[in-house]
Design an enzyme around this catalytic site. Sequence first.
Site, short mmCIF file in Angstrom:
data_model
loop_
_atom_site.label_atom_id
_atom_site.label_comp_id
_atom_site.label_asym_id
_atom_site.label_seq_id
_atom_site.Cartn_x
_atom_site.Cartn_y
_atom_site.Cartn_z
N LYS A 48 0.67 -1.24 -0.11
CA LYS A 48 -0.06 -0.10 -0.03
C LYS A 48 1.03 1.10 0.00
CE LYS A 48 -3.88 -2.01 2.65
NZ LYS A 48 -4.90 -1.43 1.73
N ARG A 86 -10.44 -11.64 2.47
CA ARG A 86 -11.25 -12.75 1.80
C ARG A 86 -10.47 -14.11 1.93
NH1 ARG A 86 -11.72 -9.49 -3.68
NH2 ARG A 86 -11.40 -7.72 -2.44
N1 BES Z 1 -8.12 -3.83 4.69
C1 BES Z 1 -8.28 -3.43 3.24
C2 BES Z 1 -9.46 -2.58 3.18
C3 BES Z 1 -9.56 -1.28 3.26
C4 BES Z 1 -8.90 -0.22 2.70
C5 BES Z 1 -10.45 -0.79 4.36
C6 BES Z 1 -8.93 1.00 3.01
C7 BES Z 1 -10.34 0.51 4.77
C8 BES Z 1 -9.71 1.32 4.07
C9 BES Z 1 -8.24 -4.65 2.26
O1 BES Z 1 -7.41 -5.65 2.82
C10 BES Z 1 -7.66 -4.13 0.93
O2 BES Z 1 -6.56 -3.82 0.84
N2 BES Z 1 -8.49 -4.30 -0.04
C11 BES Z 1 -8.13 -3.95 -1.51
C12 BES Z 1 -8.71 -4.74 -2.22
C13 BES Z 1 -8.38 -4.69 -3.70
C14 BES Z 1 -6.83 -4.96 -3.71
C15 BES Z 1 -9.07 -5.75 -4.61
C16 BES Z 1 -8.80 -2.42 -1.58
O3 BES Z 1 -9.75 -2.29 -1.12
O4 BES Z 1 -8.05 -1.59 -1.95
MN MN Z 2 -5.42 -5.41 2.20
#
Ligand code: BES
Ligand code: MN
Length: 507
Positions: free
Chosen positions: A292, A366
């Site tokens: 990230k 997931r």
């Molecule tokens: N924990 C994150 C989701 C999230 C992101 C919650 C920002 C709150 C704020 C999750 O594990 C994630 O990173 N999801 C990705 C999925 C994507 C790679 C398909 C996302 O939402 O960017």
């Molecule tokens: Mn994630």
Amino acid sequence: MEFSTHASVSPHQYKTAALAVGVFKDGILSVAADAIDRASQGAIKAVVKAEFTGNTGATLVLRDLKGVTALRVVLVGLGKQSEYSAKTHATAEQAFAAYCVQARLTEATSSLAAIPYAQSDARARGRTAASAVGASLYHFDATFGKPDLEARPKLKKFIALVDKSDQAATNQGLAEGAALAEGMSLARTLGNLPGNICTPTYLGEAAKKLGREFKSIKVTVLEPKQIEKLGMGSFLSVARGSSQPARFIVMHYQGKPGARASSKTASKAANKGPIVLIGKGITFDSGGISIKPAATMDEMKFDMCGAASVLGTMRAIAEIGLPGEVIALIPTCENMPSGTANKPGDVVTSMSGQTIEILNTDAEGRLILCDALTYAERFKPSAVIDIATLTGACVVALGKVNSGLFSTNDALAEALLVAGKQAQDPAWRMPLDDAYQAQLKSNFADMANIGGQPGGAVTAACFLSRFAKAYPWAHLDIAGTAWHGGAAKGATGRPVGMLFQYLLNQA
Ligand code: BES
Ligand code: MN
Ligand code: ZN
């Protein structure tokens, strides 16, 4: 914090450090405000006329009123009488509690729970009062070098002034609201603790601690070897990137036999299995190899708020001795980049036997939840609800107001929506059409772990649905509601309110 009731026909003779009385807009006084006004020969009407508008949550303090025993009378604005609701009631109790905290009071009395509104009874108003007051006393200082002891709220006793005929029901509601506040407070603290303290091991210990505090909760915490034996290849693939070992937490709550299980007149079909709650417990989500961006990455310590909400809910139901059986499952690990971490293109085998191509290591929630969903089958549950900070896409879709609710079962979805409304912890139902499933197609495995940008919250839910076919299932995406960023950064304790209310309604 101690919640109790007092029944009195003459609130002006009640001795307390602070007595809250409600005032609606346009100078309309609640019954208690009117009684105080008459005892003080018009002191309230005079100040309402001169300077108190009755706006929701406004407060004004009157000290040493003639003819009134309470040391202070706190006028609390209730807004328009025609619009008065559970929400305004909660806001008003919170405004009063905030005043009491700031004034360093140890004890306070509120007459607000006696004021009726649509679809409320004394028990519901007691619950609302205690949960609102409990929530406003939350204070986090666990990670400061020298916690400011003076900043800790001193309020220890809260008394609800109600009619004698409502006293028993209000007491029951207060106990429920207090339990809810404790549960939310636990969820918030676990969420607020940093990733280097609140590790998977720490969450396991927190669960065991609940098991020691409540005889009704039995806790088992599985370690990587045992998780491996279960065949949770998807969950463990995420955990492998970190030097913190994974944990799989299983909690079994058994209250008195519930209405659903014990009724002799009910048919066999009504003898349903337990309700299973599953919480995403990523104690830090760096994204892994699909790392990230740095800005606000610290907030990914909140990626275990689903797990925290499950622990908080278990605490709340155990505290009130809710009838019935509830199971909590928490897969917990870190998502880190390393030489042993998942790589884009890796294919892993889930406990269900279905294989998954990991196209993005940041879609890890997931991957840990799917194995917990498969594990849940053994309980023959009547319902399974997973709670997860799953997608940024859900924040885009619903913002920070509603949690995203996905379900293959209309009755379960409706029950959760109703509970969310009752608890002022709302969710919004999202679609789960089969047509979205196509986005998860992989050329190399049974499915991919991402479905592209369009409908990102929906395809995440679609992924989970493939592991949740054996029982009624719902998924709550709490990415937008579990914590606040910015100046008020911190965990909210949501959706403990909705889950607790749902379980209360089922019992
Ligand atoms: N924990 C994150 C989701 C999230 C992101 C919650 C920002 C709150 C704020 C999750 O594990 C994630 O990173 N999801 C990705 C999925 C994507 C790679 C398909 C996302 O939402 O960017
Ligand atoms: Mn994630
Ligand atoms: Zn995550």
